[in-house]
Design a protein around this motif. Sequence first.
Motif, PDB file in Angstrom:
ATOM      1  N   ILE A   1       0.861  -1.193   0.000  1.00  0.00           N
ATOM      2  CA  ILE A   1       0.000   0.000   0.000  1.00  0.00           C
ATOM      3  C   ILE A   1       0.886   1.227   0.000  1.00  0.00           C
ATOM      4  O   ILE A   1       1.836   1.329   0.761  1.00  0.00           O
ATOM      5  CB  ILE A   1      -0.955  -0.028   1.208  1.00  0.00           C
TER       6      ILE A   1
ATOM      7  N   CYS B   1      -5.723   1.419  -1.433  1.00  0.00           N
ATOM      8  CA  CYS B   1      -6.102   0.277  -0.617  1.00  0.00           C
ATOM      9  C   CYS B   1      -6.681  -0.851  -1.441  1.00  0.00           C
ATOM     10  O   CYS B   1      -6.943  -0.705  -2.630  1.00  0.00           O
ATOM     11  CB  CYS B   1      -7.056   0.668   0.498  1.00  0.00           C
ATOM     12  N   LEU B   2      -6.867  -1.962  -0.758  1.00  0.00           N
ATOM     13  CA  LEU B   2      -7.185  -3.218  -1.418  1.00  0.00           C
ATOM     14  C   LEU B   2      -8.011  -4.021  -0.418  1.00  0.00           C
ATOM     15  O   LEU B   2      -7.753  -3.956   0.773  1.00  0.00           O
ATOM     16  CB  LEU B   2      -5.860  -3.911  -1.726  1.00  0.00           C
ATOM     17  N   ASP B   3      -9.046  -4.752  -0.884  1.00  0.00           N
ATOM     18  CA  ASP B   3      -9.785  -5.549   0.084  1.00  0.00           C
ATOM     19  C   ASP B   3      -9.814  -7.012  -0.336  1.00  0.00           C
ATOM     20  O   ASP B   3      -9.205  -7.398  -1.329  1.00  0.00           O
ATOM     21  CB  ASP B   3     -11.202  -4.976   0.282  1.00  0.00           C
TER      22      ASP B   3
ATOM     23  N   ASN C   1     -11.081  -5.707  -4.764  1.00  0.00           N
ATOM     24  CA  ASN C   1     -11.438  -4.347  -5.138  1.00  0.00           C
ATOM     25  C   ASN C   1     -10.217  -3.494  -4.819  1.00  0.00           C
ATOM     26  O   ASN C   1      -9.559  -3.679  -3.807  1.00  0.00           O
ATOM     27  CB  ASN C   1     -12.630  -3.845  -4.314  1.00  0.00           C
TER      28      ASN C   1
ATOM     29  N   ALA D   1      -8.382   0.485  -4.809  1.00  0.00           N
ATOM     30  CA  ALA D   1      -8.461   1.932  -4.952  1.00  0.00           C
ATOM     31  C   ALA D   1      -7.071   2.448  -5.283  1.00  0.00           C
ATOM     32  O   ALA D   1      -6.102   2.128  -4.603  1.00  0.00           O
ATOM     33  CB  ALA D   1      -8.965   2.579  -3.664  1.00  0.00           C
TER      34      ALA D   1
ATOM     35  N   ILE E   1     -11.457   0.125  -8.601  1.00  0.00           N
ATOM     36  CA  ILE E   1     -11.574  -0.931  -9.597  1.00  0.00           C
ATOM     37  C   ILE E   1     -12.226  -2.144  -8.945  1.00  0.00           C
ATOM     38  O   ILE E   1     -11.782  -2.614  -7.897  1.00  0.00           O
ATOM     39  CB  ILE E   1     -10.185  -1.309 -10.153  1.00  0.00           C
ATOM     40  N   ARG E   2     -13.272  -2.647  -9.552  1.00  0.00           N
ATOM     41  CA  ARG E   2     -13.994  -3.775  -8.994  1.00  0.00           C
ATOM     42  C   ARG E   2     -13.163  -5.044  -9.120  1.00  0.00           C
ATOM     43  O   ARG E   2     -12.603  -5.332 -10.170  1.00  0.00           O
ATOM     44  CB  ARG E   2     -15.333  -3.927  -9.697  1.00  0.00           C
TER      45      ARG E   2
END
Lengths: 102, 108
Positions: B16, B36-38, B42, B44, B65-66
């Motif tokens: 990140i 960020c990232l989940d 997904n 950002a 981004i999906r």
Amino acid sequence: MADDVDQQQTTNTVEEPLDLTRLSLDERTYVKMRNDRELQGRLHAYDQHLNTILGDVEETVTTIEIDEETYEEIYKSTKRNIPMLFVRGDGVVLVAPPLRVG
Amino acid sequence: MSLRKQTPSDFLKQIIGRPVVVKLNSGVDYRGVLACLDGYMNIALEQTEEYVNGQLKNKYGDAFIRGNNVMRNWGHCSPDPEPCCLEYSVLLSPQHIFLLLVAWKLEL
């Protein structure tokens, strides 16, 4: 004291990408979708699936036609305006602030 | 350029803030700083640039981004002149989706 700690935790922890799109709520937003479609509209709502409600939206559909004789690619875009739109989340690729041309 | 075994969350904390390339199934590249990232992948990004064959659009600020669109198998990255290139492979999600994120130094 405990409240302060809790508040600190909510702001210091890494926000998820969805938290960042929350910042765009009620703002004009650009949404890129599958099948070469783009939307620009006011983001009213969204959920974890990226189902989205957009208001005053302009949809741009981009198609590439290939001339049979010259084999050149012709980019065509079709636009239409929709006052209120529900978008199913699985079609969404990208969500961002509106594009600036250039 | 070493593949290191580390837990996904450690990897995420490490990348990140780094510049990354996100490659989508459609072949479009997004280059930007990972905000960020989940768990669904997904993503950002900040200061995002979109590359389709050549540079198309510039996005400033956050681009979300999906996750389902991110390319699942990215065998090799395109040759990159930048000397500093780190490769990581990470295991994300129960379906064992491999994601290769290449972090490189953006030319400023």
